[in-house]
Every structure is written in C-alpha cells, then in structure tokens.
Design an enzyme around this catalytic site. Structure first.
Site: not given
Length: 98
Positions: A62-64
């Site tokens: 997961v990231c932005r």
C-alpha cells in the site's frame, strides 16, 4: 503483478481475515493515518529489510496512490516474494485508519 482493490481489502479485514499489509509511504505520510495492522516500511528501505519478510507469506503493498506500492511489489516479486498491490492506494481507501 497481482492487484486488489481497497474495497476488497476492507471487506477481508471486516471478515476478520489476518492480512499482511506493508505501507511503503514515508513515516510523515503514515502519521496522517494507516490501515489498522499495516506495517510501515518506506519504499527506500524495502530492499534493506527484505530479510524481515517471509517468502511463504502473501503481502499486500500500500502507498498513497498505488505507484510506489507497485514498484515495491515488483521488487519483492523479482526476489521470490508473494505480493499483491492495492490499487488506488490510501487515496481510494474508505475503511478505518489508525
């Protein structure tokens, strides 16, 4: 690379599934909120911390917005890890945060 939507991740968590989520955002980004149970390993540290991960375990990256997590997923996949990229990242996340 396998992908999963934020809604699918949220549904699995609601069902009580134990997920191995790695949030590759920078520490200052995670302070604003992360998925409960997610472990923060900033993208720049993934390669250095691979020895902490298990190749028999599936990880959701997961990231932005999904770009950095995609890069992390490609790197880990090339090293033999089982990874899934959460499309849309935290911008698309509608679930709980901590």
């Amino acid at each position: 690379m396998k992908e999963i939507t934020p809604r699918e991740v949220e549904k699995l968590l609601e069902e009580g599934k134990k997920l191995n989520i790695i949030d590759v955002r920078e520490v200052d980004e995670v302070v604003a909120g992360k998925i409960p149970s997610a472990v923060n390993i900033p993208l720049g540290f993934i390669e250095l911390r691979m020895d902490e991960l298990n190749k028999d375990t599936e990880y959701i990256m997961v990231c932005r917005s999904g770009g950095r997590s995609g890069r992390a997923a490609q790197l880990l996949e090339s090293e033999g890890f089982q990874v899934v990229n959460m499309t849309g990242g935290m911008l698309a996340w509608g679930g709980k945060v901590e």
